[in-house]
Design a protein around this motif. Sequence first.
Motif, PDB file in Angstrom:
ATOM      1  N   ALA A   1       0.820  -1.213   0.000  1.00 22.60           N
ATOM      2  CA  ALA A   1       0.000   0.000   0.000  1.00 22.60           C
ATOM      3  C   ALA A   1       0.854   1.263   0.000  1.00 22.60           C
ATOM      4  CB  ALA A   1      -0.925  -0.005   1.213  1.00 22.60           C
ATOM      5  N   LEU A   2       2.050   1.174   0.563  1.00 20.92           N
ATOM      6  CA  LEU A   2       2.927   2.340   0.674  1.00 20.92           C
ATOM      7  C   LEU A   2       3.939   2.431  -0.465  1.00 20.92           C
ATOM      8  CD1 LEU A   2       3.602   2.194   4.525  1.00 20.92           C
ATOM      9  CD2 LEU A   2       2.139   3.819   3.316  1.00 20.92           C
ATOM     10  N   ASP A   3       3.824   1.571  -1.464  1.00 20.60           N
ATOM     11  CA  ASP A   3       4.804   1.538  -2.555  1.00 20.60           C
ATOM     12  C   ASP A   3       4.111   1.642  -3.910  1.00 20.60           C
ATOM     13  OD1 ASP A   3       6.977   1.209  -4.192  1.00 20.60           O
ATOM     14  OD2 ASP A   3       7.386  -0.876  -3.616  1.00 20.60           O
ATOM     15  N   PRO A   4       3.588   2.838  -4.247  1.00 24.19           N
ATOM     16  CA  PRO A   4       2.895   2.980  -5.533  1.00 24.19           C
ATOM     17  C   PRO A   4       3.821   2.880  -6.733  1.00 24.19           C
ATOM     18  CG  PRO A   4       3.157   5.115  -4.458  1.00 24.19           C
ATOM     19  CD  PRO A   4       3.594   4.082  -3.466  1.00 24.19           C
ATOM     20  N   GLU A   5       5.131   2.975  -6.514  1.00 23.42           N
ATOM     21  CA  GLU A   5       6.061   2.833  -7.623  1.00 23.42           C
ATOM     22  C   GLU A   5       6.159   1.383  -8.089  1.00 23.42           C
ATOM     23  OE1 GLU A   5       7.329   5.513  -9.028  1.00 23.42           O
ATOM     24  OE2 GLU A   5       6.211   6.644  -7.513  1.00 23.42           O
ATOM     25  N   THR A   6       5.781   0.465  -7.201  1.00 15.26           N
ATOM     26  CA  THR A   6       5.806  -0.962  -7.549  1.00 15.26           C
ATOM     27  C   THR A   6       4.408  -1.525  -7.730  1.00 15.26           C
ATOM     28  OG1 THR A   6       7.852  -1.235  -6.292  1.00 15.26           O
ATOM     29  CG2 THR A   6       6.620  -3.241  -6.811  1.00 15.26           C
TER      30      THR A   6
ATOM     31  N   THR B   1       8.972  -6.376 -11.888  1.00 14.66           N
ATOM     32  CA  THR B   1       9.225  -7.658 -11.239  1.00 14.66           C
ATOM     33  C   THR B   1       9.818  -7.430  -9.854  1.00 14.66           C
ATOM     34  OG1 THR B   1       9.605  -8.706 -13.376  1.00 14.66           O
ATOM     35  CG2 THR B   1      10.444  -9.856 -11.443  1.00 14.66           C
ATOM     36  N   LEU B   2       9.405  -8.240  -8.890  1.00 15.24           N
ATOM     37  CA  LEU B   2       9.917  -8.082  -7.533  1.00 15.24           C
ATOM     38  C   LEU B   2       9.961  -9.425  -6.842  1.00 15.24           C
ATOM     39  CD1 LEU B   2       7.231  -6.982  -4.993  1.00 15.24           C
ATOM     40  CD2 LEU B   2       6.629  -7.217  -7.411  1.00 15.24           C
ATOM     41  N   GLU B   3      10.693  -9.469  -5.737  1.00 16.93           N
ATOM     42  CA  GLU B   3      10.740 -10.628  -4.862  1.00 16.93           C
ATOM     43  C   GLU B   3       9.933 -10.315  -3.614  1.00 16.93           C
ATOM     44  OE1 GLU B   3      12.244 -13.690  -5.038  1.00 16.93           O
ATOM     45  OE2 GLU B   3      12.763 -13.319  -7.129  1.00 16.93           O
ATOM     46  N   LEU B   4       9.043 -11.230  -3.225  1.00  8.13           N
ATOM     47  CA  LEU B   4       8.230 -11.022  -2.042  1.00  8.13           C
ATOM     48  C   LEU B   4       8.102 -12.327  -1.286  1.00  8.13           C
ATOM     49  CD1 LEU B   4       6.451  -9.021  -0.446  1.00  8.13           C
ATOM     50  CD2 LEU B   4       4.520  -9.740  -1.854  1.00  8.13           C
TER      51      LEU B   4
END
Length: 341
Positions: free
Chosen positions: A25-30, A225-228
């Motif tokens: 929610a706090l990362d609109p860039e991702t 793309t990201l790692e979560l």
Amino acid sequence: MPAPSEKTPLKPLWLHRHAEVMAAALDPETFSSAVSSHLNVPNGMDGAEHTLYRAVVDKYMAPERTATIAPICQAAAEDLVAGIPSDMPVDVVGGLGRRYAVRAQSQWLGWPAVLEDPLLQWIGDNHAATGSGELADDFVGNAPLLLTEIVSILRNWTAGDLGSISRCVGSIVNHLAQNPELQTELRSQLLIPAGTDTAFLDAATDEMLRIENPFLSNRRKTIQTLELDGHSIEAGRRVYLDWVEANRDPAVFGDPDAYRPTQNAASNLVYAIDKHVCPGRGLSTRELRVATVELLYQTTAIMPAPGLENVRETAPLGDFGSVHVILTKKEFPAVQASTKG
């Protein structure tokens, strides 16, 4: 608490844990909010576009404007609660919550009383939304709002709010019915000499909604793309932020059913967070406070109705579709000045 769940590469990813939901929610860039194929002002927008349209909506939700709904809510709540018979089963979602939400919202928006019954069956008729005068004359930047944008904003204020407020009333009343000692504590706030402690009552309703959250989720879409949590998430993947599970995460709240309004307030995500926090939070809080106060003021007890089972909604709707209770009503003189704060 479950980890992010992905059953196949094509299915949406659900984030359940409080920390993961907060991070997204706090990362609109991702995580982009521009998910829907339909116009959604301003919730389905990102960046500068969201900021521009959010400023328009926020004007109408400013405290000095929403304060005008207070006497409307008060009159609606007094009338509707007074009409509920004492010591008889009633569904407070259908018998109180929906009509209260419709009456308060339609009067605040300046719509005629004749629309009350049609709005109770509201399913998104855009023609109803064109009756809002001020929005029709408003601008975003230097450009006038388009009709489609006005419709989108008004649908959030009506179709969204009408269902949300009624389900919130159901959640709050269900919690009160299950916890008579809390009823006693809250009723004591109605009689203090300085007037009702609104902050105390608002914290109480927020915490009851955290425990029984009627707002299920919001959608996002990954921009990159990201790692979560050990998972590789490709760009363009649809992601759901699970507000219900996040608000009941034992890592944050301990026992999720424990009523701790002060302790849990800072982590409560009922109205979302940051730039996409619900624009109508103040308005909804005021509506729910008035309804809760009136229910407590006009009763000596709120109890579950024996033999009647509450019905939970199925996704995408959240929490209760019906809540059956029995109200033991106070007896008032024919004419009595209100002592509510």
